[in-house]
Motif scaffolding. Sequence first.
Motif, mmCIF file in Angstrom:
data_model
loop_
_atom_site.group_PDB
_atom_site.id
_atom_site.type_symbol
_atom_site.label_atom_id
_atom_site.label_comp_id
_atom_site.label_asym_id
_atom_site.label_seq_id
_atom_site.Cartn_x
_atom_site.Cartn_y
_atom_site.Cartn_z
ATOM 1 N N PRO A 42 0.840 -1.205 0.000
ATOM 2 C CA PRO A 42 0.000 0.000 0.000
ATOM 3 C C PRO A 42 0.875 1.254 0.000
ATOM 4 C CG PRO A 42 0.058 -0.980 2.186
ATOM 5 C CD PRO A 42 0.749 -1.948 1.274
ATOM 6 N N GLY A 43 0.266 2.413 -0.111
ATOM 7 C CA GLY A 43 1.028 3.664 -0.180
ATOM 8 C C GLY A 43 1.801 3.974 1.080
ATOM 9 N N GLU A 44 1.261 3.574 2.242
ATOM 10 C CA GLU A 44 1.935 3.785 3.515
ATOM 11 C C GLU A 44 1.884 2.501 4.324
ATOM 12 O OE1 GLU A 44 0.191 6.984 5.649
ATOM 13 O OE2 GLU A 44 1.031 8.562 4.381
ATOM 14 N N MET A 45 2.924 2.243 5.069
ATOM 15 C CA MET A 45 2.936 1.098 5.980
ATOM 16 C C MET A 45 4.124 1.220 6.920
ATOM 17 S SD MET A 45 4.144 -1.982 3.410
ATOM 18 C CE MET A 45 3.369 -3.181 4.498
ATOM 19 N N GLN A 46 4.252 0.266 7.844
ATOM 20 C CA GLN A 46 5.339 0.315 8.803
ATOM 21 C C GLN A 46 6.676 0.253 8.066
ATOM 22 O OE1 GLN A 46 3.838 -3.059 11.062
ATOM 23 N NE2 GLN A 46 3.702 -1.770 12.888
ATOM 24 N N GLU A 104 -9.068 -4.918 -6.280
ATOM 25 C CA GLU A 104 -7.988 -4.232 -6.978
ATOM 26 C C GLU A 104 -6.722 -4.157 -6.122
ATOM 27 O OE1 GLU A 104 -8.038 -3.589 -9.960
ATOM 28 O OE2 GLU A 104 -10.165 -3.668 -10.465
ATOM 29 N N LYS A 105 -6.897 -4.164 -4.801
ATOM 30 C CA LYS A 105 -5.746 -4.054 -3.915
ATOM 31 C C LYS A 105 -4.986 -5.373 -3.799
ATOM 32 C CE LYS A 105 -7.904 -0.458 -1.064
ATOM 33 N NZ LYS A 105 -7.023 0.620 -1.518
ATOM 34 N N PHE A 106 -5.707 -6.499 -3.914
ATOM 35 C CA PHE A 106 -5.086 -7.798 -3.665
ATOM 36 C C PHE A 106 -5.195 -8.748 -4.853
ATOM 37 C CE2 PHE A 106 -6.827 -6.678 0.706
ATOM 38 C CZ PHE A 106 -5.661 -6.042 1.088
ATOM 39 N N TYR A 107 -5.287 -8.185 -6.079
ATOM 40 C CA TYR A 107 -5.512 -9.063 -7.216
ATOM 41 C C TYR A 107 -4.311 -9.951 -7.535
ATOM 42 C CZ TYR A 107 -2.827 -5.963 -10.320
ATOM 43 O OH TYR A 107 -1.833 -5.236 -10.909
ATOM 44 N N ARG A 108 -3.156 -9.699 -6.910
ATOM 45 C CA ARG A 108 -2.006 -10.579 -7.108
ATOM 46 C C ARG A 108 -1.406 -11.080 -5.795
ATOM 47 N NH1 ARG A 108 1.808 -8.267 -12.025
ATOM 48 N NH2 ARG A 108 0.297 -8.516 -13.710
ATOM 49 N N GLU A 126 -5.055 -12.483 4.617
ATOM 50 C CA GLU A 126 -5.432 -12.795 5.993
ATOM 51 C C GLU A 126 -6.466 -11.802 6.495
ATOM 52 O OE1 GLU A 126 -2.017 -13.014 8.494
ATOM 53 O OE2 GLU A 126 -1.370 -14.957 7.694
ATOM 54 N N LEU A 127 -7.457 -12.313 7.210
ATOM 55 C CA LEU A 127 -8.481 -11.491 7.832
ATOM 56 C C LEU A 127 -8.276 -11.535 9.337
ATOM 57 C CD1 LEU A 127 -9.730 -12.548 5.049
ATOM 58 C CD2 LEU A 127 -11.957 -12.037 6.076
ATOM 59 N N ASN A 156 -5.394 -8.006 5.217
ATOM 60 C CA ASN A 156 -4.021 -7.600 4.858
ATOM 61 C C ASN A 156 -3.768 -6.134 5.217
ATOM 62 O OD1 ASN A 156 -3.762 -10.152 3.828
ATOM 63 N ND2 ASN A 156 -2.966 -9.515 1.845
ATOM 64 N N GLY A 157 -4.297 -5.726 6.372
ATOM 65 C CA GLY A 157 -4.080 -4.369 6.855
ATOM 66 C C GLY A 157 -5.109 -3.353 6.393
ATOM 67 N N GLN A 158 -6.003 -3.741 5.439
ATOM 68 C CA GLN A 158 -7.038 -2.827 4.948
ATOM 69 C C GLN A 158 -8.304 -2.986 5.798
ATOM 70 O OE1 GLN A 158 -6.559 -0.609 2.333
ATOM 71 N NE2 GLN A 158 -4.423 -1.272 2.414
ATOM 72 N N ARG A 159 -8.875 -1.869 6.228
ATOM 73 C CA ARG A 159 -9.990 -1.897 7.167
ATOM 74 C C ARG A 159 -11.337 -2.086 6.464
ATOM 75 N NH1 ARG A 159 -10.938 0.935 12.470
ATOM 76 N NH2 ARG A 159 -8.693 1.311 12.403
ATOM 77 N N LEU A 160 -12.174 -2.991 7.038
ATOM 78 C CA LEU A 160 -13.570 -3.148 6.628
ATOM 79 C C LEU A 160 -14.455 -2.740 7.797
ATOM 80 C CD1 LEU A 160 -13.644 -6.666 4.862
ATOM 81 C CD2 LEU A 160 -13.416 -4.437 3.811
#
Length: 362
Positions: free
Chosen positions: A210-214, A331-335, A340-341, A351-355
């Motif tokens: 993603p654009g930002e991460m640890q 689109e974020k995880f198509y590859r 992981e949830l 995978n760190g993306q919030r739902l």
Amino acid sequence: MSAIPIPENAAGRVGLVASLNRVNERDIGKLVVVKEPAGFVTSLVGSTKPVFAWLVQVLGKPIDVYGKESRNIYVADPCLVPFGEIPEDEIEKISRAQVQEDIDAALQELKVLFKWDDVTNNELEQLLNQTGEQFFLERALEVVPVSTALREIGFRSSFDQFSNDALAWTGIHNGIEIRFMAGQDWSFQWKIVGTCNTGRQMVWDERLLPGEMQRGKVVSTILSVWRDAFRDAPIPDCLQLGELFDKHQEDMRSLTIGVPSLSVEPRVFRAILRWLRPKYDYASPGGFVTLSYNDGLLRIDAERASFGCPAVGRWVDACKVYVADLIGLYEKFYRSERIELAQSANHILVNGQRLRIQGAND
């Protein structure tokens, strides 16, 4: 003996003291001592064609390499002008002496900065050792733009591929270069590609971030590609933060029970998202679908359809999430090779993306 064959007509040899020529004007004439052969390389020394190169130790002041001072640099063989020679065992002594000189200078600066006149160098080194790992761990856990983390470990601007904002870095092990290219796609994700030719196989390793991460996770990603290519090779100094981050994550997993989480089969999960994309009317009124886990399947229940995705892990209660949020993950995880949830009180992380969860207060 070195495992890297050295050309018969090479000007350099281990232990040679040489002056630099055919380099940046400010560095012409500077003295170096040859430490070890690097092999035939290209981008590592800024050449478009393979040229034999050496790892050398700079004698005297460090040399500026893309904005960072360094005493250890790679130099093409034609850039060395023989000056003299010293025994190989003396090279290590020179390296240690220069490192100690740098450490002593840094300690003196710290003592002046903090006005610790009565603190000895040994006491100060002990204090720094105690606080150093904590400092680097905090840096590793800090969320930063991916571009910032990449530039910090040596990535620099490249205009060869991707876009004008692409970044590149080259590493080397046992005479084999590994080249990294990094650039953002239209969704502002970073695609990082590592390529090398080991002689037995061609390596092409793609990772999406993603654009930002640890910061540590970014470095860990580069380190993972390095390890996949070179297996038991030593870790480059610039990637040590990635190993520290990985160790911290492993320690945390061993010390805590952890949040409820599932590892799902990526291809099936993406297939479900593709199926849901044009079928919003499958969702319940309000645009929700229900996530639950039973008998090894993550169940995604909509108003007029149910889907099952193979998964392993543990889950607590069924919950409702916005279908728009869910299908936006495609689109974020198509590859992504791993999805992981993780379930918390008021949201799901994929995978760190919030739902968002229905009825939860963020």
